[in-house]
Design a protein around this motif. Sequence first.
Motif, PDB file in Angstrom:
ATOM      1  N   GLU A  54      -3.663  -7.276  63.197  1.00 47.11           N
ATOM      2  CA  GLU A  54      -2.319  -7.779  63.509  1.00 47.11           C
ATOM      3  C   GLU A  54      -2.378  -8.780  64.658  1.00 47.11           C
ATOM      4  O   GLU A  54      -1.773  -9.856  64.610  1.00 47.11           O
ATOM      5  CB  GLU A  54      -1.403  -6.607  63.868  1.00 47.11           C
ATOM      6  N   LYS A  55      -3.134  -8.443  65.680  1.00 43.56           N
ATOM      7  CA  LYS A  55      -3.242  -9.329  66.845  1.00 43.56           C
ATOM      8  C   LYS A  55      -3.943 -10.636  66.484  1.00 43.56           C
ATOM      9  O   LYS A  55      -3.529 -11.712  66.905  1.00 43.56           O
ATOM     10  CB  LYS A  55      -3.994  -8.621  67.968  1.00 43.56           C
ATOM     11  N   GLN A  58      -1.555 -12.860  64.579  1.00 50.27           N
ATOM     12  CA  GLN A  58      -0.533 -13.412  65.480  1.00 50.27           C
ATOM     13  C   GLN A  58      -1.115 -14.495  66.378  1.00 50.27           C
ATOM     14  O   GLN A  58      -0.555 -15.589  66.499  1.00 50.27           O
ATOM     15  CB  GLN A  58       0.044 -12.303  66.357  1.00 50.27           C
ATOM     16  N   ASP A  59      -2.232 -14.192  67.021  1.00 51.75           N
ATOM     17  CA  ASP A  59      -2.837 -15.142  67.955  1.00 51.75           C
ATOM     18  C   ASP A  59      -3.236 -16.426  67.245  1.00 51.75           C
ATOM     19  O   ASP A  59      -2.996 -17.530  67.743  1.00 51.75           O
ATOM     20  CB  ASP A  59      -4.072 -14.529  68.631  1.00 51.75           C
ATOM     21  N   LYS A  62      -0.260 -18.587  66.349  1.00 52.55           N
ATOM     22  CA  LYS A  62       0.224 -19.362  67.501  1.00 52.55           C
ATOM     23  C   LYS A  62      -0.676 -20.556  67.750  1.00 52.55           C
ATOM     24  O   LYS A  62      -0.217 -21.666  68.044  1.00 52.55           O
ATOM     25  CB  LYS A  62       0.231 -18.479  68.749  1.00 52.55           C
TER      26      LYS A  62
END
Lengths: 144, 193
Positions: A54-55, A58-59, A62
């Motif tokens: 998930e991280k 997301q990262d 971005k």
Amino acid sequence: MIGSSRPDPDGLVGIEDALIEIIMEATPEELRADLIAAGEDPDALIAGVDALIEKAVQDCGKMRFEAARKELAEGSRTASPKVVPFDRARQEARLNALRASDPALSEKLMLAARKGEGMSDNDREALLSDLAEVEALEREADGE
Amino acid sequence: MREVTVHLEPEEISAAVGALPAGDRLKLTLVERGLLRGTGHGRGDLLNEAICRALLGKRNCPRAVPIMAFLIETMRSLASHARDREMRSTHADEQALARVSEKVNAGTFAPREPSPEDRLIEAEDAAGQVTLEDILALFVDDDEAGMVVLGMHKGLKGKALREDVGLDQAALDYAKRRVRKTLLRQYPNWWRT
């Protein structure tokens, strides 16, 4: 095929590679049982991977967005307005002919001009460019 | 009609990784443990980097390759490069030290004899290193599994491993499961030091 040609100072690379294959061959139930027997919590491990995925998504999302914004900003700075050359004298003559043939047009052009004070150089240039474009479109239509 | 690319697009990578079942996620984290040795990285580093490289287009996943195989091979590649860096870093340190030693006046900074404490530390470090013998000792009461480990050590697979161990496929599969269970229990960090 999962293989390795890395250095093997302690003779364990072959076992590591084979163990990776054995893990990949295992069913989820077998792996869970092995981990529980080893005193580990498979659900905790899975939750850890969930959070990692998930991280990462997301990262990286971005980072891609920022890269796209930066690219757009750089593109706007370097882009120049598109300039199409046209025969200015010809279009001047056409405009004068139009105004002469239509007094109302002449008055409308005056009123449409900035602050009613007559066309600025930029306004005139834009009008001549538009006339050239209209002529080109008419020629294109005739040619079809 | 949208052109179909040879590689997965970032959105497709994101969807594929997000859709991985729990069993595959477990496999990824266990496999990563096995690849960390000698890299200087910690748990999660290789997997995170592999996923990010795919999402950012730094590494392409061909459509024909299953996402699991792609992630594992990417982690392998990352681990290999990391080990090379670690080795070069160690080698550079050693070279730098050697250059310093050459410039130093031997009469002033002569190499000293290891102290008893130095010898103890060396012995402890050596004891921490897992050897093939240590692993084989785990299967002293399980000949078949021990033979499988030896075959693995030799890099044998499939039919070659079966013939070397002298087992049929079902018995071989069962022996491999025993090997996996024992090694994961005994070495949760895969004999990392």
